[in-house]
Structures are given as C-alpha cells and as structure tokens.
Scaffold this motif. Structure first.
Motif, PDB file in Angstrom:
ATOM      1  N   ARG A  66       0.834  -1.205   0.000  1.00 20.24           N
ATOM      2  CA  ARG A  66       0.000   0.000   0.000  1.00 20.24           C
ATOM      3  C   ARG A  66       0.867   1.254   0.000  1.00 20.24           C
ATOM      4  O   ARG A  66       0.595   2.214  -0.729  1.00 20.24           O
ATOM      5  CB  ARG A  66      -0.944   0.004   1.215  1.00 20.24           C
ATOM      6  N   TYR A  67       1.908   1.246   0.819  1.00 15.89           N
ATOM      7  CA  TYR A  67       2.807   2.401   0.878  1.00 15.89           C
ATOM      8  C   TYR A  67       3.432   2.678  -0.484  1.00 15.89           C
ATOM      9  O   TYR A  67       3.442   3.822  -0.955  1.00 15.89           O
ATOM     10  CB  TYR A  67       3.900   2.162   1.918  1.00 15.89           C
ATOM     11  N   LEU A  68       3.942   1.652  -1.127  1.00 10.49           N
ATOM     12  CA  LEU A  68       4.602   1.835  -2.425  1.00 10.49           C
ATOM     13  C   LEU A  68       3.616   2.308  -3.491  1.00 10.49           C
ATOM     14  O   LEU A  68       3.967   3.132  -4.336  1.00 10.49           O
ATOM     15  CB  LEU A  68       5.271   0.532  -2.856  1.00 10.49           C
ATOM     16  N   ARG A  69       2.399   1.798  -3.440  1.00 12.65           N
ATOM     17  CA  ARG A  69       1.384   2.237  -4.402  1.00 12.65           C
ATOM     18  C   ARG A  69       1.056   3.711  -4.196  1.00 12.65           C
ATOM     19  O   ARG A  69       0.996   4.493  -5.160  1.00 12.65           O
ATOM     20  CB  ARG A  69       0.116   1.398  -4.247  1.00 12.65           C
ATOM     21  N   TYR A  70       0.849   4.100  -2.941  1.00 10.10           N
ATOM     22  CA  TYR A  70       0.553   5.493  -2.637  1.00 10.10           C
ATOM     23  C   TYR A  70       1.712   6.397  -3.043  1.00 10.10           C
ATOM     24  O   TYR A  70       1.507   7.475  -3.622  1.00 10.10           O
ATOM     25  CB  TYR A  70       0.289   5.673  -1.138  1.00 10.10           C
ATOM     26  N   LEU A  71       2.937   5.965  -2.731  1.00 10.54           N
ATOM     27  CA  LEU A  71       4.098   6.803  -3.014  1.00 10.54           C
ATOM     28  C   LEU A  71       4.280   6.996  -4.522  1.00 10.54           C
ATOM     29  O   LEU A  71       4.541   8.108  -4.988  1.00 10.54           O
ATOM     30  CB  LEU A  71       5.359   6.184  -2.406  1.00 10.54           C
ATOM     31  N   ALA A  72       4.133   5.922  -5.282  1.00  6.33           N
ATOM     32  CA  ALA A  72       4.260   6.021  -6.738  1.00  6.33           C
ATOM     33  C   ALA A  72       3.204   6.974  -7.308  1.00  6.33           C
ATOM     34  O   ALA A  72       3.501   7.795  -8.190  1.00  6.33           O
ATOM     35  CB  ALA A  72       4.133   4.643  -7.372  1.00  6.33           C
ATOM     36  N   ASP A  73       1.976   6.873  -6.807  1.00  2.58           N
ATOM     37  CA  ASP A  73       0.900   7.755  -7.276  1.00  2.58           C
ATOM     38  C   ASP A  73       1.190   9.222  -6.946  1.00  2.58           C
ATOM     39  O   ASP A  73       0.954  10.128  -7.758  1.00  2.58           O
ATOM     40  CB  ASP A  73      -0.440   7.346  -6.655  1.00  2.58           C
ATOM     41  N   LEU A  74       1.698   9.463  -5.739  1.00 10.07           N
ATOM     42  CA  LEU A  74       1.996  10.831  -5.327  1.00 10.07           C
ATOM     43  C   LEU A  74       3.108  11.439  -6.170  1.00 10.07           C
ATOM     44  O   LEU A  74       3.024  12.601  -6.590  1.00 10.07           O
ATOM     45  CB  LEU A  74       2.386  10.863  -3.849  1.00 10.07           C
ATOM     46  N   TYR A  75       4.149  10.663  -6.433  1.00 10.22           N
ATOM     47  CA  TYR A  75       5.240  11.201  -7.233  1.00 10.22           C
ATOM     48  C   TYR A  75       4.847  11.364  -8.698  1.00 10.22           C
ATOM     49  O   TYR A  75       5.342  12.272  -9.382  1.00 10.22           O
ATOM     50  CB  TYR A  75       6.500  10.350  -7.068  1.00 10.22           C
ATOM     51  N   ASP A  76       3.942  10.532  -9.165  1.00  7.04           N
ATOM     52  CA  ASP A  76       3.398  10.736 -10.505  1.00  7.04           C
ATOM     53  C   ASP A  76       2.632  12.063 -10.551  1.00  7.04           C
ATOM     54  O   ASP A  76       2.750  12.829 -11.525  1.00  7.04           O
ATOM     55  CB  ASP A  76       2.474   9.565 -10.863  1.00  7.04           C
ATOM     56  N   GLN A  77       1.870  12.345  -9.503  1.00  4.99           N
ATOM     57  CA  GLN A  77       1.140  13.615  -9.415  1.00  4.99           C
ATOM     58  C   GLN A  77       2.119  14.787  -9.354  1.00  4.99           C
ATOM     59  O   GLN A  77       1.901  15.821 -10.007  1.00  4.99           O
ATOM     60  CB  GLN A  77       0.244  13.630  -8.174  1.00  4.99           C
ATOM     61  N   LEU A  78       3.186  14.632  -8.593  1.00  2.00           N
ATOM     62  CA  LEU A  78       4.175  15.702  -8.488  1.00  2.00           C
ATOM     63  C   LEU A  78       4.829  16.004  -9.837  1.00  2.00           C
ATOM     64  O   LEU A  78       5.049  17.163 -10.182  1.00  2.00           O
ATOM     65  CB  LEU A  78       5.240  15.337  -7.454  1.00  2.00           C
ATOM     66  N   VAL A  79       5.146  14.963 -10.594  1.00  2.00           N
ATOM     67  CA  VAL A  79       5.741  15.164 -11.921  1.00  2.00           C
ATOM     68  C   VAL A  79       4.781  15.954 -12.805  1.00  2.00           C
ATOM     69  O   VAL A  79       5.168  16.911 -13.483  1.00  2.00           O
ATOM     70  CB  VAL A  79       6.100  13.819 -12.581  1.00  2.00           C
ATOM     71  N   SER A  80       3.509  15.570 -12.786  1.00  2.00           N
ATOM     72  CA  SER A  80       2.508  16.240 -13.620  1.00  2.00           C
ATOM     73  C   SER A  80       2.302  17.695 -13.205  1.00  2.00           C
ATOM     74  O   SER A  80       2.297  18.604 -14.059  1.00  2.00           O
ATOM     75  CB  SER A  80       1.180  15.483 -13.521  1.00  2.00           C
ATOM     76  N   LYS A  81       2.149  17.936 -11.908  1.00  2.00           N
ATOM     77  CA  LYS A  81       1.844  19.289 -11.436  1.00  2.00           C
ATOM     78  C   LYS A  81       3.038  20.226 -11.550  1.00  2.00           C
ATOM     79  O   LYS A  81       2.864  21.432 -11.798  1.00  2.00           O
ATOM     80  CB  LYS A  81       1.341  19.245  -9.988  1.00  2.00           C
TER      81      LYS A  81
END
Length: 203
Positions: free
Chosen positions: A152-167
């Motif tokens: 769960r942690y790795l899934r959340y972290l990957a999603d957050l960093y994907d959001q950071l790249v986009s934003k």
C-alpha cells in the motif's frame, strides 16, 4: 508585492470568514489545499496594475494557476513525507526503508524551497494535509506491518510522485519567474526518480 507570514494569516482569515482557514490563528478547519487556493485567488485579485510585474506569472490568471499548482505540489510533497515517516516506523523491508528515508529527506528540502518561493511571491501554502491526503495516511496507518503495508505504501508513493511530476510540469509552463521554473524542474526531476524507484520496489 510582499506580506509577512503574520499579515498573510490575518488577511486569509479576514478574506475567508465563510470558509475559515487553518493557518494557526483560525479556529475552524476546512480542506487546507482548497482554502489556500481561494485565499491566493483573493490576494492576487487585490494586486494593482503597477504591482503585476511582481507576480510569478505574466497575468493574474496565470498567477492564480501558479499558486494553485504550488499548493497542490506542497500538499503532495507533505503527504509523501508523512507516509514515508510512517513507513520508516513500520516496515522491515530494507529496500522499502531506504526508499522511505530518501523520500523524507527529499521532501524536507522541497518544503524549505517551496516555503521560500511562497514567501517571495506572497503565496499561501496549505499548512495541513488535504482531506484526501489525510484519508490516505489513515488508510496506511490502519495496515499492520508486513507485506500488505509495504504494498500500500509503495502504491501510494508512486501515485503521489506521478502527481508531483505532472503538477510541476504545469507549474513550469504557467510561471514566468525563473525562480519558480527552476523549483518546478528540480522537484519534477526528484519526483520522477523516486516514482521509478517506487514502481520497481512494487514488483
């Protein structure tokens, strides 16, 4: 255009009486990211024509977008740090622990940079996690230490960093300030690197 932190808190509370802001001096609490966005919109609208050259973008509309993206980036960054601090306490996997430590260290540096740029351009950043981020943290906190927690942690972290790249790409595109553009590029590169590491660790 420059306001002290004290002035920003006072003005934010006055502007948003209907939706009180949690900045340490208002009692009620709303989604901090949304309230920061509304506060910045109000502050930017008050900028006079002779002050517009001090905005982080070439127009009020773009300056509002820059402020919004900075708020979103700040929230995602703080969420990644909070999740990673929890992972450091719970995980026993050396790879996950090393990734969590990198994330914590990186987001501490990002927070300092974001705060500095925000002060320069009188941008109000969210001071607490958004409601969605809080739900994410609570969900991870509810997992027992072990494989499910790590996944769960790795899934959340990957999603957050994907959001950071986009934003941060959006932030770079909308800003005219070299300082903001450089910050966006730096955070984007770091986020892309950690997103890749999180995706690898998920396998």
């Amino acid at each position: 255009m420059y306001w002290s932190n004290h002035d920003l808190r006072r003005l934010a509370c006055l502007l948003l009486t209907a939706t009180p802001l949690w900045l340490g001096s208002c009692s009620a609490r709303k989604d901090s990211t949304k309230v920061a966005e509304a506060t910045n919109d109000s502050l930017i609208e008050q900028v006079t024509p002779d002050q517009e050259s001090r905005l982080p973008a070439d127009s009020k509309a773009n300056a509002k977008d820059v402020a919004e993206f900075m708020g979103t980036v700040a929230n995602a960054s703080q969420t990644a740090r909070t999740l990673s601090e929890l992972a450091l306490e719970r995980t026993t996997d050396p790879t996950v622990k090393a990734l969590a430590q990198r994330s914590v260290d990186q987001e501490r540096r990002h927070k300092a940079s974001l705060d500095s740029v925000a002060r320069t351009y009188a941008i109000v950043l969210p001071q607490t996690l958004s409601t969605d981020s809080e739900s994410m943290v609570n969900a991870l906190r509810g997992e027992k230490a072990g494989a499910d927690f790590d996944k769960r942690y790795l899934r959340y972290l990957a999603d957050l960093y994907d959001q950071l790249v986009s934003k941060t790409k959006n932030l770079n595109q909308n800003a005219s300030s070299p300082t903001v553009k450089n910050l966006a590029l730096t955070i984007s590169a770091h986020a892309d690197d950690l997103m890749t590491e999180a995706e690898k660790a998920k396998r």
